[in-house]
Design a protein around this motif. Structure first.
Motif, short mmCIF file in Angstrom:
data_model
loop_
_atom_site.label_atom_id
_atom_site.label_comp_id
_atom_site.label_asym_id
_atom_site.label_seq_id
_atom_site.Cartn_x
_atom_site.Cartn_y
_atom_site.Cartn_z
N PRO A 182 6.72 7.73 -3.60
CA PRO A 182 5.85 7.61 -2.42
C PRO A 182 4.87 6.44 -2.52
N ARG A 183 4.73 5.77 -1.40
CA ARG A 183 3.66 4.77 -1.25
C ARG A 183 2.45 5.43 -0.59
N SER A 184 2.72 6.36 0.31
CA SER A 184 1.65 7.14 0.96
C SER A 184 2.27 8.41 1.52
N PHE A 185 1.43 9.46 1.61
CA PHE A 185 1.89 10.72 2.18
C PHE A 185 0.71 11.43 2.82
N THR A 196 -4.99 10.65 -0.96
CA THR A 196 -5.43 9.36 -1.50
C THR A 196 -4.39 8.88 -2.52
N ALA A 197 -4.53 7.65 -2.97
CA ALA A 197 -3.58 7.09 -3.93
C ALA A 197 -3.58 7.89 -5.23
N THR A 250 -1.50 11.17 -4.68
CA THR A 250 -0.10 11.05 -4.26
C THR A 250 0.82 11.14 -5.46
N THR A 293 10.46 5.38 5.86
CA THR A 293 9.42 6.27 6.37
C THR A 293 10.08 7.44 7.07
N ARG A 301 -2.46 12.78 4.29
CA ARG A 301 -3.85 12.33 4.13
C ARG A 301 -4.24 12.19 2.65
N LEU A 312 5.68 10.27 5.44
CA LEU A 312 5.91 9.83 4.07
C LEU A 312 6.50 8.43 4.08
#
Length: 718
Positions: free
Chosen positions: A147-150, A154-155, A158, A180, A152, A126
């Motif tokens: 979150p910016r990414s988590f 997609t945007a 998320t 992170t 797999r 994350l």
């Protein structure tokens, strides 16, 4: 002369009919006169109607489209304008307009906060920006991240915000930093029983798409920028850390909560003592805190300016003090976290100081209802929360009480002067605390009982003993410590504040130890609460004698309080816990875990036992394969944990509840009247069974009770 035997009877009927007609006419005339006399208070009902519109939205079993409200609202506004010279038509148009306004605000709010919600539990890396951080009682961190990414995702999948717990020693999270870590995230939890508290709904309106915990220590990828709202969150965190470090212990945790609104570090047993003593409201930063904080600023600034007679005589120092207090109230709102109760208090106090600046009366019922209207249109989802309901109920009741004619005559009588006034002032202060506690406690008692299933029987004693400490020591020292904190001179003020908090906690512990201090009550039907609230509003918002008609729905609501049907069997949403109602009316649990579900079931039932106690029943026998419930005159219920147990129980039980998925072949051959398995609970959520008088079984599921709303995940459709 012979008399017609039927004449007296017909004459009697005519006389009675005429008397009834005249009585109805007199009653209608009295109602018209009362309505005309109270017509200047019609505005006070506008937020009530808006709340009814918001409540209608949340009561639906489906998500309405926004266009009907968007089309009907302008039409209702036009009808209100066209009927402005016709009182009856204007009244009807106004009712329709404000109902549609509340309904439309709720629909719009639900659309505006729409954000991705995690569909299933997931683990992975994350990367997120830290929004806010709280320290908990155990020393772990509770954080809100963007979150910016988590993993797999997609945007578009998320979540916009998540809440995670970091229980690892040495963890550091700074608001505004990008970090992170590896985390386990899950969808916001569903209710633990049909009709129970829906955290997923609250999370939807907060923009929260997942909850979870961290596997690894967070690593900071970039430091806080110092150019966004994280600066305020960082300031709140630093203030809390400073107070906890100087005051120390439980008193430090409570003192920090009184200033920055963070209550996660307060031990559960302390919170329970405060609830039992009826003074838990002290932890909710609301009108009391805002008045003491901003009022202290107002008094200090005005007193300091009055030291220069030439300035006091030439310039409006009262208005200057009001402006300074308004600034202080805004600062307190920001550092306290801006909860709903705090927002309401800030709007109220701001209206009061603006009234002073404009040479208008400050504290009126109109200002309270204007604050309610603003919050309902801004955050309509706040209506269904206990904070909104209790804070406004208390303030409305207090203003109505102190606005009453006999109370005004008592407060306006001549007062003693000089040293002889001190005993009178002390007596008035104590009496004021007692009256305030009684009125506010009566106004919020039904709401607290509905939401929390508890009544603080000795709340008057707790408030009378603790509130002088809060008003004279704790809050003034809180203000002084904030003023001195930038210069590092806040130590003595925080020490004094800590001692005041310590005394308040001693009072709470003492009162909570009294026999029967914390009385649990079973859950009540929503209709009972609505009747009590409507009757209370009718009694408080009108001034003429017809307001006493509000007592009727209040009594009816209290009479219906215990009318809610209680389920005979409860199944947890994950099929990990089951409960059955025994012949004596109490619940028997198959286990004490999951602890949260077990505690909530018992609390809703008005049962003060611990889950461990409730899991011990002679009517419920358990082994490693499952549990079986048997009592004379009641259905035999089996809670099976294996397929072999399901097959065996199908031959001898009336109801079989399996914590595993059961193949179709076994289901088809089962002789039980009802068979439910894990797939049913996975699809429908928590489930309740109720035995009818005719021998049937009513099955209620959380999914059906929640309806087809955007915050409800329908697992079977994925």
């Amino acid at each position: 002369m012979a008399l017609d035997a039927g004449m007296p009877k017909r004459l009697s009927l005519k006389i009675r009919a005429r008397a009834a007609f005249e009585a109805a006419g007199l009653g209608a005339a009295w109602l018209r006169a009362s309505f005309t006399a109270d017509s200047d208070r019609l505005f006070l009902w506008s937020p009530v109607l808006v709340a009814a519109g918001v409540g209608t939205y949340f009561s639906l079993g489906f998500e309405p489209q926004p266009w009907p409200a968007a089309v009907l609202l302008p039409l209702a506004l036009a009808a209100l304008w066209l009927s402005r010279n016709h009182p009856v038509k204007a009244l009807c148009a106004g009712i329709g307009f404000f109902l549609l306004l509340g309904f439309g605000a709720a629909v719009l709010r639900a659309q505006m906060v729409a954000a991705p919600v995690l569909a299933r539990p997931m683990s992975g890396p994350l990367v997120a920006k830290v929004v806010a951080v709280e320290s908990t009682e155990s020393g772990s961190l509770s954080a809100i991240l963007e979150p910016r990414s988590f993993a797999r995702l997609t945007a578009s999948e998320t979540p916009a915000k998540v809440r995670i717990s970091v229980r690892l020693r040495g963890a550091v999270l700074r608001p505004g930093a990008v970090v992170t870590l590896r985390a386990r995230l899950m969808p916001p939890p569903e209710p633990v029983q049909p009709g129970g508290f829906d955290y997923a709904r609250q999370a939807w309106f907060d923009g929260m798409g997942a909850v979870g915990f961290a596997y690894t220590l967070p690593e900071e990828l970039s430091p806080p920028s110092g150019r966004d709202r994280a600066v305020l969150a960082d300031l709140r965190m630093r203030i809390g850390e400073r107070i906890r470090s100087v005051v120390g212990g439980t008193s430090g945790a409570v003192a920090a909560a009184l200033i920055n609104g963070e209550r996660a570090s307060i031990p559960d047993d302390v919170s329970e003592d405060l609830r039992a003593a009826g003074i838990f409201h002290v932890l909710s930063i609301s009108g009391l805190h805002m008045v003491l904080f901003a009022g202290s600023v107002f008094w200090v600034v005005r007193a300091a300016l009055a030291l220069w007679p030439s300035m006091a005589l030439r310039y409006p120092i009262k208005k200057w003090a009001a402006a300074a207090a308004l600034f202080g109230a805004t600062f307190y709102l920001l550092i306290s976290g801006a909860a709903i109760a705090t927002q309401r208090a800030w709007i109220m106090i701001s209206l009061m100081f603006l009234a002073i600046l404009l040479d208008r009366p400050a504290l009126t019922m109109r200002n309270v209802m204007l604050a309610a209207l603003v919050i309902l249109l801004w955050r309509p989802d706040s209506l269904i929360g206990a904070s909104f309901q209790m804070s406004f109920a208390a303030v409305i009741a207090l203003i109505a009480f102190y606005e009453s004619s006999w109370m005004r005559s008592w407060t306006s009588r001549p007062r003693a002067t000089g040293l002889g006034a001190l005993p009178a002032l002390a007596g008035s202060y104590v009496l004021g605390i007692a009256l305030t506690s009684i009125v506010a406690g009566a106004a919020t008692g039904a709401i607290a009982a509905y939401h929390f299933n508890r009544i603080a029987l000795y709340g008057l004693a707790g408030n009378m003993a603790a509130m002088p400490l809060v008003g004279i020591v704790v809050m003034p020292m809180a203000l002084l410590s904030l003023l001195l904190m930038p210069f590092g001179l806040d130590g003595p003020a925080l020490w004094a504040m800590g001692k005041g908090v310590e005394g308040m906690l001693l009072v709470a512990h003492e009162v909570a130890s009294w026999n029967g201090a914390d009385r649990l009550v079973p859950e009540a039907p929503l209709g009972a609460l609505l009747l009590v609230v409507l009757g209370s509003l009718w009694l408080a918002l009108w001034r003429e004698k017809w307001r006493f008609a509000g007592i009727v729905p209040m009594v009816a609501g209290l009479a219906l309080w215990g009318a809610a049907s209680r389920p005979d069997v409860l199944i947890d949403r994950d099929a990990a816990l089951f409960a059955v109602r025994t012949a004596n009316g109490s619940l028997a649990l198959t286990s004490s875990r999951p602890a949260y579900a077990a505690e909530q079931w018992l609390r809703h039932d008005g049962d003060g036992r611990r889950p461990r106690e409730a899991s011990k029943s002679e009517a419920l026998a358990c082994d490693r394969h499952g549990c079986i419930y048997k009592e004379e005159g009641r259905p035999v219920i089996a809670f099976a944990g294996t397929l072999d147990a399901v097959v065996e129980d199908c031959a001898k039980a009336d109801i079989v509840i399996a914590k595993i998925s059961v193949p179709y072949r076994i289901r088809r051959e089962c002789d039980a009247r009802l068979l439910l398995d894990y797939f049913s609970f996975w699809r429908n959520g928590a489930t309740a069974l109720t035995f009818t008088e005719s021998g049937g079984i009513d099955v209620t599921t959380s999914l059906a009770a929640r309806g087809n709303r955007p915050w409800v995940q329908r697992r079977g459709d994925q």
